[in-house]
Motif scaffolding. Structure first.
Motif, PDB file in Angstrom:
ATOM      1  N   LEU A   3       0.828  -1.204   0.000  1.00 23.92           N
ATOM      2  CA  LEU A   3       0.000   0.000   0.000  1.00 23.92           C
ATOM      3  C   LEU A   3       0.864   1.255   0.000  1.00 23.92           C
ATOM      4  N   ILE A   4       1.883   1.272   0.856  1.00 26.23           N
ATOM      5  CA  ILE A   4       2.762   2.445   0.957  1.00 26.23           C
ATOM      6  C   ILE A   4       3.545   2.651  -0.337  1.00 26.23           C
ATOM      7  N   ASN A   5       4.233   1.607  -0.775  1.00 31.37           N
ATOM      8  CA  ASN A   5       5.061   1.741  -1.969  1.00 31.37           C
ATOM      9  C   ASN A   5       4.233   1.968  -3.222  1.00 31.37           C
ATOM     10  N   GLY A   6       3.049   1.357  -3.256  1.00 33.38           N
ATOM     11  CA  GLY A   6       2.158   1.588  -4.383  1.00 33.38           C
ATOM     12  C   GLY A   6       1.670   3.023  -4.443  1.00 33.38           C
ATOM     13  N   SER A   7       1.441   3.627  -3.288  1.00 36.00           N
ATOM     14  CA  SER A   7       1.000   5.028  -3.240  1.00 36.00           C
ATOM     15  C   SER A   7       2.096   5.968  -3.721  1.00 36.00           C
TER      16      SER A   7
END
Length: 290
Positions: free
Chosen positions: A44-48
């Motif tokens: 979620l973090i890296n995708g954001s």
């Protein structure tokens, strides 16, 4: 400026996506290093972070590099044009020069305080896997446009070669960030030519001397040439990240976006200690450790 590249989008990027899917499956089946944070949280973090950065790469960086190549072709400008080489040799040397200039850019990202502000978003990840390969701040992608465009123009790289190289560049970036435990004998041989997961894992260490090594992207030769190669750290002894950013609460997309605009913290852990490698654990720097 041209932004639509049919072959690049129809064939190149799907091939990168297919390669990434293979790496994603293999790092889940045979992980190289144990995970420290939950995988869904990091995706979620890296995708954001990637959601903001990838449009800049596709709509600004790729068109900018292509435009630089086209301009050099039309003006008959650049080293490769002036040397009047056979086409096959011009493309081969051009590919090597593109990779070498990206090695130099990576070194600059670490040496320049301004550029490091943006690049540390990538390095502050508490784990290293495929998702880290696209965890780049949008500012870093924008900053790379003038450098990579100028390098392409000066070397006179053909525009078609620029797009071909970018496909290989993205696939190799995904490969060496993947947390995939390749058979050691295979990776050791492969590493004589290419950057591999074990080699790049050392580059993401919290030990400064290790972070400031292994800058190559595709070919490992450039680190060997400049004596910035470090292969002497067993993977189970590598701690991933930037020492000043060990708190998972600082890993939110909002805080990572604003990270480049805050003061650079000293290279030390929150308790003030500086991570170092115990000399007793060192191996030969030219041999890849398991």
């Amino acid at each position: 400026m041209k932004i639509i590249f049919p072959k690049f989008d129809k064939w190149g990027m799907p091939l990168v996506g297919l390669a990434a899917a293979v790496y994603f499956i293999m790092e889940a089946r045979k992980p190289l290093r144990p995970r420290t944070r939950p995988k869904p949280e990091r995706l979620l973090i890296n995708g954001s972070v990637a959601a903001a950065a990838l449009p800049a790469l596709r709509l600004l960086l790729v068109p900018g590099m292509y435009a630089a190549g086209r301009w050099a072709e039309k003006q008959n400008f650049g080293l490769l044009a002036w040397l009047r080489l056979p086409t096959w040799l011009r493309y081969a040397i051009g590919f090597l020069l593109l990779d070498y200039t990206n090695y130099l850019w990576h070194v600059l990202l670490h040496k320049s305080d301004v550029l490091w502000r943006f690049h540390q978003v990538h390095h502050s990840d508490l784990d290293l896997d495929l998702s880290t390969a696209w965890r780049f701040h949008i500012g870093e992608n924008i900053a790379s446009v003038p450098y990579r465009g100028a390098a392409i123009a000066l070397m006179g790289a053909p525009s078609s070669l620029v797009l071909f190289y970018e496909v290989i560049f993205e696939a190799c970036t995904a490969f060496h960030h993947a947390n995939w435990q390749l058979p050691y004998p295979v990776e050791r041989r492969l590493n004589q030519v290419l950057v591999t997961p074990r080699m790049h894992g050392i580059h993401h260490s919290i030990v400064a001397q290790e972070t400031n090594s292994n800058f190559s992207v595709i070919f490992s030769w450039w680190d060997r040439l400049h004596q910035s190669l470090r292969l002497n750290v067993p993977q189970q002894k590598v701690v991933i990240g930037v020492p000043a950013y060990r708190d998972p609460k600082e890993q939110t997309p909002k805080k990572l976006f604003w990270l480049p605009f805050t003061a650079i913290r000293p290279w030390q852990l929150p308790d003030g200690t500086v991570p170092e490698r115990d000399e007793k654990t060192k191996y030969s720097s030219t041999h890849l450790c398991p």
